[in-house]
Motif scaffolding. Structure first.
Motif, PDB file in Angstrom:
ATOM      1  N   VAL A  48       0.863  -1.181   0.000  1.00  0.00           N
ATOM      2  CA  VAL A  48       0.000   0.000   0.000  1.00  0.00           C
ATOM      3  C   VAL A  48       0.897   1.228   0.000  1.00  0.00           C
ATOM      4  O   VAL A  48       2.025   1.199   0.499  1.00  0.00           O
ATOM      5  N   ALA A  49       0.394   2.313  -0.578  1.00  0.00           N
ATOM      6  CA  ALA A  49       1.171   3.555  -0.617  1.00  0.00           C
ATOM      7  C   ALA A  49       0.226   4.741  -0.601  1.00  0.00           C
ATOM      8  O   ALA A  49      -0.877   4.682  -1.154  1.00  0.00           O
ATOM      9  N   ASP A  50       0.660   5.799   0.032  1.00  0.00           N
ATOM     10  CA  ASP A  50      -0.049   7.075   0.032  1.00  0.00           C
ATOM     11  C   ASP A  50       0.912   8.090  -0.571  1.00  0.00           C
ATOM     12  O   ASP A  50       1.917   8.446   0.050  1.00  0.00           O
ATOM     13  N   VAL A  51       0.621   8.518  -1.799  1.00  0.00           N
ATOM     14  CA  VAL A  51       1.562   9.312  -2.591  1.00  0.00           C
ATOM     15  C   VAL A  51       0.963  10.692  -2.826  1.00  0.00           C
ATOM     16  O   VAL A  51      -0.261  10.855  -2.910  1.00  0.00           O
ATOM     17  N   ALA A  52       1.828  11.679  -2.949  1.00  0.00           N
ATOM     18  CA  ALA A  52       1.377  13.050  -3.198  1.00  0.00           C
ATOM     19  C   ALA A  52       0.473  13.102  -4.431  1.00  0.00           C
ATOM     20  O   ALA A  52       0.577  12.291  -5.349  1.00  0.00           O
ATOM     21  N   GLY A 111      -5.140   5.434  10.590  1.00  0.00           N
ATOM     22  CA  GLY A 111      -4.825   4.587   9.448  1.00  0.00           C
ATOM     23  C   GLY A 111      -3.702   3.618   9.758  1.00  0.00           C
ATOM     24  O   GLY A 111      -3.286   3.458  10.919  1.00  0.00           O
ATOM     25  N   PRO A 112      -3.182   2.939   8.729  1.00  0.00           N
ATOM     26  CA  PRO A 112      -2.054   2.015   8.917  1.00  0.00           C
ATOM     27  C   PRO A 112      -0.861   2.738   9.521  1.00  0.00           C
ATOM     28  O   PRO A 112      -0.586   3.891   9.189  1.00  0.00           O
ATOM     29  N   ARG A 113      -0.145   2.013  10.413  1.00  0.00           N
ATOM     30  CA  ARG A 113       0.966   2.656  11.101  1.00  0.00           C
ATOM     31  C   ARG A 113       1.955   1.591  11.573  1.00  0.00           C
ATOM     32  O   ARG A 113       1.834   1.070  12.684  1.00  0.00           O
TER      33      ARG A 113
END
Length: 331
Positions: free
Chosen positions: A32-36, A81-83
């Motif tokens: 999973v990724a949270d990208v700009a 969220g995920p951490r």
């Protein structure tokens, strides 16, 4: 919790460099990724897209970490969220020859630098979770096509930490940097809504450097920080509160936090955009270097400028397309 070993630090540092050279097999199948912005939250096979598109745009891509930290990810009950419990955090730039468009940004056919702040978690020798703030606004500026108001601070690329030693491949003793950062954050929340001096700057060196990406820009010292960033920010967002950190890591004289700031755009314009009255989330990371007196001497701020503007109702990419010969032809 066991510390991240020196061998693990070296392996993860090497793995990220290999990933930038195209070794996408390092990505876990369920990553999973949270990208700009404009990528956002992605998962599974889509996690490879930012990397593959960047490699296609810059075939000779090279990763240059100026800061590489590793350690326990200290808790923050506000983050829902995920951490992961252990993370690495990196600040630096991708360097390459800009051959093909990237995210709608036209290539220059010359060397560019895409600055970044990233946080990663590896599991079973695979990259399983990432938070990546890539400075696409800065890349637009290098391509000569930034379509919005200019930053109030000095635009440009940030340098590595003074004195070097930002790449931490050997474990360090806890110097209390994270505790000092969190105490400083409490001071930021002490703003009385009227007087900028109500925000304590006791934890900062008087001549500290503030290296801000996006459309904020660099400034120096308490007076410069207030004039070029803090006052414009607080005039635009009289209501601003940290909404939780996905990362809190300390490593020697360095520390990093990253998360969301919840703001309400009620006051003056910000980055040339008039007040919208909207509740917004501004994704940022802060990398800190402390001096021998345990004062903050440097602060790097990767941030999602374009994501903030999108929440304000401004489509920077549509303006970019217009300026580069692809205007909208229908309503």
């Amino acid at each position: 919790m066991p510390a991240i070993s020196d061998a693990d630090r070296r392996w993860m540092h090497s793995a990220l460099a290999r990933l930038a050279r195209g070794d996408l097999d390092l990505l876990a199948s369920n990553a999973v990724a949270d990208v700009a912005y404009p990528f956002g939250r992605i998962s599974n096979a889509d996690v490879a897209l930012p990397w593959s598109q960047l490699l296609r745009a810059m075939p000779d891509l090279e990763r240059r970490d100026d800061i590489f930290l590793a350690g326990e990810n200290h808790p923050d009950a506000r983050w829902t969220g995920p951490r992961p419990d252990r993370m690495v955090a990196c600040c630096g730039s991708y360097v390459g020859t800009f051959r093909e468009p990237f995210a709608g940004i036209p290539p220059t056919q010359g060397v560019v630098q895409l600055t970044y702040g990233e946080a990663h978690h590896f599991r079973d020798d695979k990259l399983s979770a990432s938070w990546m703030l890539w400075d696409l606004a800065g890349l637009m500026r290098q391509a000569g096509c930034w379509p919005m108001a200019q930053p109030l601070g000095a635009p440009g690329l940030w340098p590595a930490p003074r004195g070097g030693a930002g790449v931490r491949l050997t474990a360090s003793e806890d110097q209390g940097t994270l505790e000092r950062v969190l105490k400083m954050h409490e001071g930021l929340n002490s703003f009385d809504g009227r007087d900028i001096t109500s925000i304590s700057m006791d934890h900062w060196h008087p001549d500290f450097m503030y290296w801000a990406a996006g459309n904020i820009g660099a400034c120096r010292g308490v007076a410069g920080f207030r004039a070029h960033h803090q006052i414009p920010y607080r005039r635009a967002f009289p209501v601003a509160q940290g909404a939780g950190h996905f990362i809190r890591v300390a490593d020697g004289p360095f520390a990093v936090t990253g998360g969301d700031v919840a703001v309400t755009h009620l006051g003056a314009d910000y980055m040339g955009i008039p007040a919208t009255g909207r509740d917004l989330r501004f994704r940022v990371m802060d990398f800190y270097r402390f001096d021998d007196d345990m004062l903050i001497a440097e602060n790097w701020l990767p941030n999602d400028t374009l994501g903030l503007m999108a929440q304000m109702g401004v489509d920077v990419f549509a303006r970019l397309a217009h300026l580069t010969g692809q205007p909208r032809l229908t309503l």
